[in-house]
Each structure stands twice: as structure tokens, then as C-alpha cells.
Design an enzyme around this catalytic site. Structure first.
Site, mmCIF file in Angstrom:
data_model
loop_
_atom_site.group_PDB
_atom_site.id
_atom_site.type_symbol
_atom_site.label_atom_id
_atom_site.label_comp_id
_atom_site.label_asym_id
_atom_site.label_seq_id
_atom_site.Cartn_x
_atom_site.Cartn_y
_atom_site.Cartn_z
ATOM 1 N N HIS A 149 0.920 -1.289 0.044
ATOM 2 C CA HIS A 149 0.193 -0.141 -0.005
ATOM 3 C C HIS A 149 0.991 1.341 0.132
ATOM 4 C CE1 HIS A 149 -3.508 2.316 1.133
ATOM 5 N NE2 HIS A 149 -2.561 3.421 1.485
ATOM 6 N N GLU A 150 1.629 1.237 1.063
ATOM 7 C CA GLU A 150 2.478 2.732 1.169
ATOM 8 C C GLU A 150 3.464 2.735 -0.034
ATOM 9 O OE1 GLU A 150 1.529 4.761 2.997
ATOM 10 O OE2 GLU A 150 0.340 3.395 4.120
ATOM 11 N N HIS A 177 1.863 4.514 -2.907
ATOM 12 C CA HIS A 177 1.865 5.909 -2.965
ATOM 13 C C HIS A 177 3.193 6.473 -3.252
ATOM 14 C CE1 HIS A 177 -1.875 6.432 -0.694
ATOM 15 N NE2 HIS A 177 -1.454 6.020 0.544
ATOM 16 N N HIS A 201 3.459 6.794 -7.075
ATOM 17 C CA HIS A 201 2.665 7.997 -7.382
ATOM 18 C C HIS A 201 3.774 9.119 -7.463
ATOM 19 C CE1 HIS A 201 -1.512 10.043 -7.212
ATOM 20 N NE2 HIS A 201 -0.966 10.344 -8.158
HETATM 21 ZN ZN LIG Z 1 -3.076 5.219 1.627
#
Ligand SMILES: [Zn+2]
Length: 714
Positions: A503-504, A507, A510
Site C-alpha cells: 500500500h505505502e 503511494h 505515485h
Molecule cells: Zn494510503
């Protein structure tokens, strides 16, 4: 100038309540400290302008902030008072270039305040937060500056700006108007007053809630009442009681949410009931920590602000720059989720009642029984023991052969660990990230282990933003709270932790793929209901067979995880999703109800309002209370999620639908990865989010994949 970065897993809590131990480096703040030797005064000369933690002391922050506010204000005044006619370059590009020192010091300050704080930084964050807010007001309510932007905006068709510059003009124009730039002087004065009162009440709410939760902790006089808790949990309950002056008793501190962790193991039903009541009524005792008067006023203020700014309610004002755009869009989205979620929750409640009846319990399932019986069902149905899995998830093996490997398979990225970049904790790691053509993409830090001076949860943020205008490449960090192993032992983590890492890092991708000129539009500086798309999307690859087989190997033997265990993980993922989704929906719904109150309406009873709101939207299941009750809903009253709690679910719709595109188009290939990078990950906030998503997916966001993923279709 740039909006403050919001760590993507939630707002970085600047006001930490826990007291830290140790790690307070540096001297006492000296008055006559020479700014010239302050490490923030100049861009770091380390690769990628990485901060030199060997040179940064706590005492450097206050003077650097002070100087930063001063130079930022001076730069803004120069732009606003420029005698030349306003142009894109001398106004908008100039604003983007301003505030360099503030950006630099604030980046490091945010990182340390969240992940490695101490009493000096804690105190400083209380001083700095209101100053940062006032700095923002001073810019957005600066009339001369707004007039320049308005002049440029009116001529925008003659300027032949490139697409990103056009977007930046649009962005600032909207932000200024949203902040109240068009109001009369009297209205501006009123708005500033309301902003001030709101900020004060939000801080008051935080403090009241903290005190209420502390006072509301559950205390047991005898250990029998706590039967079912592990020995470790009992020991820490005894220690907590002693620390609270209740030696010889047992204390269970309250967590943020309605449901409390101990409820899944407490065997005594009466204890469960009392613990639940302690949680539910924590902030509604009619004493000075009762938050109800605070939130009644907060709701009123927000409605009045919205009306002053020309909107029917706060949500309508707040959602303008989000993907959803209107309260109606959010409400219609939530309404699509309610029937299947509630139906599933009812079915789950039926299953739990059956267990109760089979055990001749002789009672009706109540919210305080749910997790206890759900845990029983989970154990018998899936027979999944976390401890069997952990040897297959060694932290850095998961990182390098799982998280990095997935990024390699999809985007061609490679990673090289480096030890020459200073860190603030010895157990951190730093990697250079290389693009598929071997050029350097940026720098990645990870700080994975739990410490008592680190905020809870996990988050990503930037130390340096990608920007072609500023000539900077991204420096990005991930912070988590995994248990640190004893010296010399491997760090074995849970499957939940594995997903958190994916998940992290989503980011982070991105941020690394950002390809913008202007820092305000770069990377993860996107709407709240869009920002979790890249991260939640990246979670899907943790279970991709090619990736899973590559990292899930026994740390001792190198054997792959046995098929039977893999299947158990897969199956257990859809368990209890009716409850999980319904409690979030109820909270999201309360948030929207509070923030669609029209100006002039005053709420006489918080409790009645809440009950009526949940009834109106069919979310009044007696066994499934909202995840947060209004009186302890910190997200919406103090943490920036007002009319925004739905964003978690909205992003989930996007990521499941985007992942479905991959499934329909050949799955994990570099061609597909490149397409996702080109159309979503590299775009920052350079295009309307709906268009961006539509272009990628070929249709508007579809809710079906999310329902399927949560197992709600049967
Ligand atoms: Zn998040």
C-alpha cells in the site's frame, strides 16, 4: 508555495500525546544562533538534496521556520506589488517558486514530528501549526495577489498556455475563490473570525476527546472478569492500571474506534457489555469533556462559512475540488453500497446467532458480542494461525523480492541499496530507484519499525517533491509500525503488514512517477478521494501468484509457502466484510449528514440527530454501530476529513475497477504497467480526475468490482 503534504494514510498527527524517551539530540535553542550555519538555509548538497541528518539539530527548526515565514511573506508581497502588469510568469510561476526555505524545513519537520519526535519537536509543532494556517490565509486573502490572478484568468484564452500551466491557473483561481478571495471586506473579516473559532474548537475537541478517552478507560477489579485475554495482554492491563494509580486492578485503555480489540477475546459477556458502553459513551457524560456542545457549534460554524461563501452547505463547498464534486454524488455512491453491505451484515449476524444458540447462550447478539463470535467462526472455518505464516514473510525479503519485484515486473524499475545517505535512525534503509532506462528516478527511505516516539499507523510522504520548475527529483519515505525483532533475529511480519508495505509503496510510486513542472500539481498532491487509488491498487499485486511465489519463502529453508496456507489466506480475506463495510458506511453517512446541514439550522440534540440520520439511510442496524460515533469522530471534527470520510470507500471503488482492467487485458505485463503509469501514476493533478479515470478504464468508475472483492455479491 505548496499545500502542506498530507501523509496519505491519514493526516499526520502533529500533536502527539505520547511522551517520547531519549533521542533528543541537539542543544537548547540559542537566541543568538547564527542563521548562516543553520542546515536549512541552503539546499542540501547531498544526492537528490537529501537532508543531512548528521547536521540537523532540534534547535535548528524554530529559527529556520521563523526565517522561512519571513522570506515567504516578503516573496509574496513582492509578487503582489510588482509594478509590471500581471503575467503567468511573474505571478503564478513566481508563487510556485516562492517559499523554498519553508518547504525545506517543513519537509524534514513533518518527517521527524511523525516518525521520530521528542518534547522539543512536540512543543514546536503546537506553535507552528497555527502559524502555517495564518500564513496560508495571508496569501489566499491577499487582495492584490488575487486581482493579479483574476486578471490573468480573464485573459486565459489569449495566453496559449501549455496544458499544465492552464491547469495551474485554474487551480489557483479556484483555490483563491474557495478560500474567500471574492468576499467583501466585512465578509472576509467574518470568515477569518469563523476560521479562527473553528480552529480553536477543533483543538478543543481533540483535547476533550483525549481526556474523555483516558477517563473512560475500562477498569476491572478482578482478573476473572478478563478471562480470555492472553497473559501478555493481562500483564499490560495490570501495568496500565498501576500507571493510572489503580494498583492491583486491570485497565483496558480505549482505542479510537467503537469496537475495542479486547472484545474479540473477552469470555465474560457482562465485561464485554461494560467495555462496549465505556467506549460508546466516552464523550457523552455531561462533564467538561462532553464533546457534544463543541460539535454542535462546529457544525453551525461550518454551515455558516459555506453560506458566506455562497454554498447551501459545508459539503457542497468542500467537495468542489474532489473527484466526487458534489454531496449528491457522494450520497448516491453510498446508497449503492448500503443494501449489499447491510444484507451481508444481516446474514453474518444470523450466522453468529446460530453459534450462540448452538452453545445454548440464550441471548440475542449485541454489538459487544460480534467480534467474540466472529473470531470463533473465523478460527473454525479457516483454521488460520498467523504464526504459521510469519516465517514466510521476512521484512526485507518482502520488500526486495516482493514490493520491489512487483514494481520491476510492472514498470521495469530497479533498486540499489545505499549506505552513504544519512538517516535519523540506524535501522532505516535507503535505496536509489532507477527507471527502466537505468536513469535515476529518486531516493526511497523506509522506516519500518515501531518506536514509542512514532505516531501509529503507516504513511508515505515526500522530503523533496518532483518538479521540473525547481529542478528536483522526488525523495520519498514510507513509515510503518512493525514489531522490531530482538538483535540478530529476522523481522517476521504478518500478511496484514505485507499488504501495508505494498500500500505505502503504491503511494511512493505515485510520487516517483510524477512528471510535473509545478510542485503544487505534482505527484500525490491530488484530491483526497483519488489519492488512495495508486496505493490500494498496488495492494492487489501482493497476492499475484508470480509475485507471491517470489517473496513468500521460508526465511530459514528458502521453501515456498505450502499451497494449503496460501489458500487459507485467500479465503479468509472475504470474511466478516458485511460488518466491516457497514460500520464504515455508517460513519461516512454521519459525516455527510453533519455537513449537509443548511446554515441557520441549529442542532438541539446530537444523539437524536445521529439516530435519525442512521435511520433515514437504513444504516441503523442494532448490532452494527458506526465505526466512530459523532462524539468521538476525530477524523471529521479535527483531522481534516470533514465531508471526506467517504474518500476511503470511493478510492476503493476506483482501485478495484482499475485492477479489473488489468485482469481483462492480460494482467501483470510491462505494457499494462506503462499504460497505468502514463495515464494515472505520472499525472499528478494535471487533469480532471474523472476524465483521467475514464480515459484509463474506458468507462466511469464501476462499483461492481468492489462489491465482488469484498465478497458482497452472494
Ligand atoms: Zn494510503
Amino acid at each position: 508555495m505548496k499545500k502542506l503534504t498530507i501523509p496519505a494514510m491519514g493526516i499526520l498527527m502533529l500533536f502527539l500525546s505520547a511522551c517520547n524517551s531519549g533521542s533528543e539530540k541537539g542543544k537548547a535553542p540559542g537566541k543568538a544562533q547564527d542563521l548562516a550555519s543553520n542546515p536549512f538555509m541552503h539546499a542540501s548538497t547531498l544526492p537528490f538534496q537529501a537532508p543531512d541528518f548528521t547536521k540537523i539539530n532540534d534547535s535548528d527548526f524554530a529559527p529556520a521556520f521563523e526565517e522561512g515565514f519571513k522570506t515567504d511573506s516578503a516573496e509574496i508581497e513582492t509578487i503582489a506589488n510588482n509594478p509590471e502588469p500581471p503575467t503567468f510568469e511573474n505571478t503564478l510561476a513566481a508563487i510556485e517558486k516562492s517559499g523554498e526555505l519553508l518547504r525545506r524545513v517543513n519537509g524534514v519537520f513533518n518527517m521527524l514530528s511523525g516518525a521520530n519526535t521528542d518534547s522539543v519537536l512536540q512543543k514546536l509543532s503546537e506553535d507552528i501549526a497555527p502559524k502555517l494556517a495564518a500564513q496560508r490565509d495571508a496569501i489566499y486573502l491577499n487582495n492584490k495577489l488575487y486581482k493579479r490572478i483574476e486578471t490573468i484568468y480573464q485573459k486565459k484564452d489569449e495566453l496559449h498556455l501549455d496544458k499544465e500551466s492552464e491547469r495551474l491557473l485554474e487551480y489557483y483561481h479556484t483555490e483563491f475563490i474557495r478560500a474567500g478571495a471574492n468576499l467583501s471586506t466585512d465578509e472576509k473579516t467574518r470568515l477569518k473570525k469563523l476560521n479562527e473559532e473553528e480552529a480553536g474548537l477543533s483543538a478543543k475537541f481533540t483535547n476533550q476527546l483525549l481526556a474523555a478517552a483516558k477517563a473512560g478507560a475500562f477498569v476491572a477489579d478482578n482478573a476473572d472478569a478478563l478471562k480470555g485475554l492472553s497473559e501478555g495482554a493481562l500483564n499490560s492491563a495490570a501495568q496500565d492500571a498501576e500507571a493510572a494509580g489503580e494498583k492491583g486492578k486491570w485497565l483496558l485503555p480505549l482505542q479510537n474506534t467503537t469496537q475495542q480489540p479486547a472484545l474479540q477475546s473477552l469470555e465474560d459477556r457482562d465485561t464485554r457489555h461494560r467495555l462496549f458502553e465505556a467506549s460508546w459513551n466516552r464523550a457523552e457524560k455531561g462533564d467538561k469533556n462532553d464533546t457534544r456542545p463543541t460539535i454542535e457549534r462546529l457544525a453551525e460554524i461550518r454551515a455558516e462559512k459555506a453560506s458566506l461563501l455562497g454554498f447551501p452547505n459545508f459539503a457542497a463547498w468542500n467537495l468542489q475540488d474532489q473527484m466526487a464534486k458534489t454531496p449528491e454524488a457522494v450520497q448516491s455512491f453510498l446508497r449503492k453500497l448500503v443494501p449489499p453491505a447491510v444484507a451481508k451484515a444481516r446474514k453474518e449476524a444470523g450466522n453468529l446467532q446460530e453459534v450462540i444458540n448452538k452453545e445454548k447462550g440464550g441471548f440475542q447478539l449485541e454489538p459487544w458480542d460480534w467480534n467474540y463470535y466472529a473470531e470463533e467462526v473465523r478460527k473454525t472455518r479457516y483454521d488460520l494461525d498467523e504464526n504459521q505464516l510469519k516465517p514466510f514473510f521476512e521484512l526485507y525479503n518482502v520488500l526486495e523480492n516482493g514490493v520491489f519485484y512487483a514494481a520491476n515486473q510492472l514498470y521495469g524499475l530497479t533498486f540499489k541499496r545505499r549506505t552513504d545517505i544519512p538517516v535519523y535512525q540506524d535501522d532505516m534503509r535507503v535505496y536509489t530507484v532507477y527507471d527502466k532506462d537505468s536513469s535515476e528516478l529518486g531516493l526511497f527511505y523506509c522506516d519500518y519499525f515501531k518506536r514509542d516516539n512514532k505516531s501509529g499507523g503507516a504513511w508515505m510522504s515526500n522530503l523533496v517533491d518532483q518538479s521540473k520548475l525547481l529542478g528536483t527529483k522526488p525523495v520519498i519515505y514510507n513509515v510503518c509500525n512493525f514489531t522490531k525483532p530482538a538483535a540478530g533475529e529476522p523481522a517476521l511480519i504478518s500478511y496484514d503488514d505485507v499488504t501495508t508495505m505494498f500500500h505505502e509503496f503504491g503511494h511512493a510510486l505515485h510520487g516517483f512517477f510524477a512528471d510535473q513542472t509545478y510542485p503544487s500539481l505534482s505527484g500525490t498532491s491530488v484530491a483526497r478521494d483519488f489519492v488512495e487509488l495508486p496505493s490500494q491498487f498496488n495492494e492487489h499485486w501482493a497476492m499475484e501468484p508470480k509475485v507471491f511465489q517470489h517473496y513468500a519463502v521460508n526465511y530459514k529453508t528458502g521453501e515456498p509457502m505450502p499451497r494449503i496456507l496460501v489458500d487459507k489466506i485467500r479465503k479468509s480475506q472475504k470474511f466478516n466484510q458485511g460488518y466491516a463495510l457497514t460500520e464504515i458506511l455508517a460513519a461516512a453517512d454521519l459525516d455527510m449528514e453533519w455537513h449537509t446541514i443548511p446554515a441557520g439550522d441549529s442542532i438541539k440534540s446530537v444523539d437524536n440527530f445521529e439516530t435519525e440520520a442512521l435511520k433515514r439511510t437504513n444504516l441503523d442496524l442494532p448490532q452494527v454501530p458506526p465505526r466512530y460515533r459523532s462524539s468521538y469522530f476525530l477524523h471529521i471534527w479535527a483531522n481534516g476529513y470533514a465531508a471526506g470520510y467517504y474518500a476511503y470507500l470511493w478510492s476503493e471503488m476506483l482501485d478495484d475497477d482499475a485492477y479489473n482492467w488489468f485482469r481483462e487485458n492480460g494482467g501483470m505485463t510491462q505494457a499494462n504497467g506503462q499504460r497505468f503509469r502514463d495515464m494515472i501514476l505520472s499525472r499528478g493533478n494535471t487533469e480532471d480526475y474523472n476524465k483521467m479515470f475514464y480515459d484509463f478504464r474506458g468507462h466511469k468508475p464501476d462499483i461492481q468490482p468492489m462489491l465482488e472483492d469484498r465478497g458482497l455479491l452472494n
